[in-house]
Design an enzyme around this catalytic site. Sequence first.
Site, PDB file in Angstrom:
ATOM      1  N   HIS A   1       0.961  -1.186   0.097  1.00  0.00           N
ATOM      2  CA  HIS A   1       0.133  -0.088   0.020  1.00  0.00           C
ATOM      3  C   HIS A   1       0.886   1.108   0.061  1.00  0.00           C
ATOM      4  CE1 HIS A   1       0.510   0.896   4.443  1.00  0.00           C
ATOM      5  NE2 HIS A   1       0.260  -0.493   4.633  1.00  0.00           N
TER       6      HIS A   1
ATOM      7  N   ASP B   1       0.051   4.253   0.982  1.00  0.00           N
ATOM      8  CA  ASP B   1      -0.175   5.384   2.128  1.00  0.00           C
ATOM      9  C   ASP B   1       0.373   5.042   3.349  1.00  0.00           C
ATOM     10  OD1 ASP B   1      -2.113   3.033   2.268  1.00  0.00           O
ATOM     11  OD2 ASP B   1      -3.318   4.317   3.577  1.00  0.00           O
TER      12      ASP B   1
ATOM     13  N   ASP C   1       6.288   0.327   7.097  1.00  0.00           N
ATOM     14  CA  ASP C   1       4.908   0.127   6.999  1.00  0.00           C
ATOM     15  C   ASP C   1       4.221   1.343   5.724  1.00  0.00           C
ATOM     16  OD1 ASP C   1       2.248  -0.491   7.081  1.00  0.00           O
ATOM     17  OD2 ASP C   1       1.701   0.304   8.782  1.00  0.00           O
TER      18      ASP C   1
ATOM     19  N   GLU D   1      -5.134   1.795   2.135  1.00  0.00           N
ATOM     20  CA  GLU D   1      -5.176   0.699   3.217  1.00  0.00           C
ATOM     21  C   GLU D   1      -5.282   1.096   4.792  1.00  0.00           C
ATOM     22  OE1 GLU D   1      -3.360  -2.711   5.558  1.00  0.00           O
ATOM     23  OE2 GLU D   1      -2.904  -0.546   5.459  1.00  0.00           O
ATOM     24  N   GLU D   2      -4.820   2.231   4.931  1.00  0.00           N
ATOM     25  CA  GLU D   2      -4.729   2.692   6.345  1.00  0.00           C
ATOM     26  C   GLU D   2      -5.896   3.298   6.878  1.00  0.00           C
ATOM     27  OE1 GLU D   2      -2.411   1.674   8.484  1.00  0.00           O
ATOM     28  OE2 GLU D   2      -0.559   1.657   7.419  1.00  0.00           O
TER      29      GLU D   2
ATOM     30  N   GLU E   1       3.742  -6.521   3.978  1.00  0.00           N
ATOM     31  CA  GLU E   1       3.615  -5.876   5.471  1.00  0.00           C
ATOM     32  C   GLU E   1       4.795  -6.206   6.234  1.00  0.00           C
ATOM     33  OE1 GLU E   1       1.214  -3.700   6.545  1.00  0.00           O
ATOM     34  OE2 GLU E   1      -0.291  -3.913   5.096  1.00  0.00           O
TER      35      GLU E   1
ATOM     36  N   HIS F   1       2.988   2.639  12.862  1.00  0.00           N
ATOM     37  CA  HIS F   1       1.887   3.646  13.445  1.00  0.00           C
ATOM     38  C   HIS F   1       2.331   4.436  14.783  1.00  0.00           C
ATOM     39  CE1 HIS F   1      -1.580   1.323  11.413  1.00  0.00           C
ATOM     40  NE2 HIS F   1      -0.525   1.394  10.474  1.00  0.00           N
TER      41      HIS F   1
END
Length: 380
Positions: free
Chosen positions: A75, A77, A107, A141-142, A166, A353
């Site tokens: 992903h 984003d 990530d 995706e997030e 991932e 994150h």
Amino acid sequence: MEKLFKQRLHALIAEASVSCTLPSHDMSNRPIIDMLAGWLEQKNFTCRTQDIDANKANLIACLGSGEGGLVLSGHSDTVPFDESRWNSNPLAITEKDNRFYGLGTCDMKGFFAVILAAIDELKLDSSMLKKPLIVLATADEESSMSGARALCAADLHHSRYAIIGEPTGLVPIYMHKGIGMQRLNIKGQAGHSSNPSLGNNAIEAMHAAIADLLAFRRQLQEQHQNRAFDIATPTMNLGCIHGGDNPNRICGSCHLDFDLRPLPGMELDRIHGELNQRLQGIADKHGVELSLEKLFGGVEAFAQDKNSELVAWAQELSGHNPQTVAFATEAPFLKKLGMQTVVLGPGSIDQAHQPDEFLDFDQIKPAVAIVKSAIQRYCL
């Protein structure tokens, strides 16, 4: 290769591509998609942009022709960030302690740099490929998973195998929980607090609803267990609640946001319907209006046969036994397209994150080697 890897990773990190349910934080991912397409077109990939909306897009880049082959997916984003909590610039690569620091390093923009490095080392040309190689870069995706949902309508040459990069510490993941996020809205009747009969308190009705939600959680956990997971039961988290506006007013409205993480075999729509039916009894009892809404489409739980060819190969090559995780990925969407799918990439979810996200140097070369081996096995 190391210098080029760093240059590409820096360019990807420097281009902010936050996706967020709050419009004030949400950003376009198109500059990242254009950047990746430019690099891959230089390597003779045919690149197609799949529009999601005016600001969002997927990239579907293909080298070779025919059916079958391999999909390498990531992903484009990242989550939002608070620069004041970082010890370095989140939108730049910082080298320290044998790590690359920066937003998205693990990530998961780092996986795109890994893919490009593997393609460089193999000196790929379409004439070499017996089966196509497809690189996917998805949007959102997030937040909403809108990019992965759009892929279900895309032509991926009936690919047979997919690796989603991932951050798993290069451990193959064959199963993960799903996630649904829901909002419970209760509308009562405001009034002066000196006389309860003048209104109908939405917070009191929510109190009863929360008790029922917790009872429903206990029921699900008694009925559904899978010992392959560290947390063997489905989980429900009551995340935030808002209601009322002043101590001397009867609360006229209240809402609660919560998430549910089901195990494989549990369908989110079915759970939503059952829960909605249960809660309507509380609405009738308390004389309030009650609605249960989905905050996004949800992600179903994912399970790939542990003995499938792809998982067995990933185990052999990585040297790690296949494992499970509690976080959700885009794997269910690719599996729905008929592909054997495994989640396997560099970096740790423990660093994702949060401020000072990083990718360890010692993850990079093994990740490139795994991607090279996958291309050789399924495309060459």
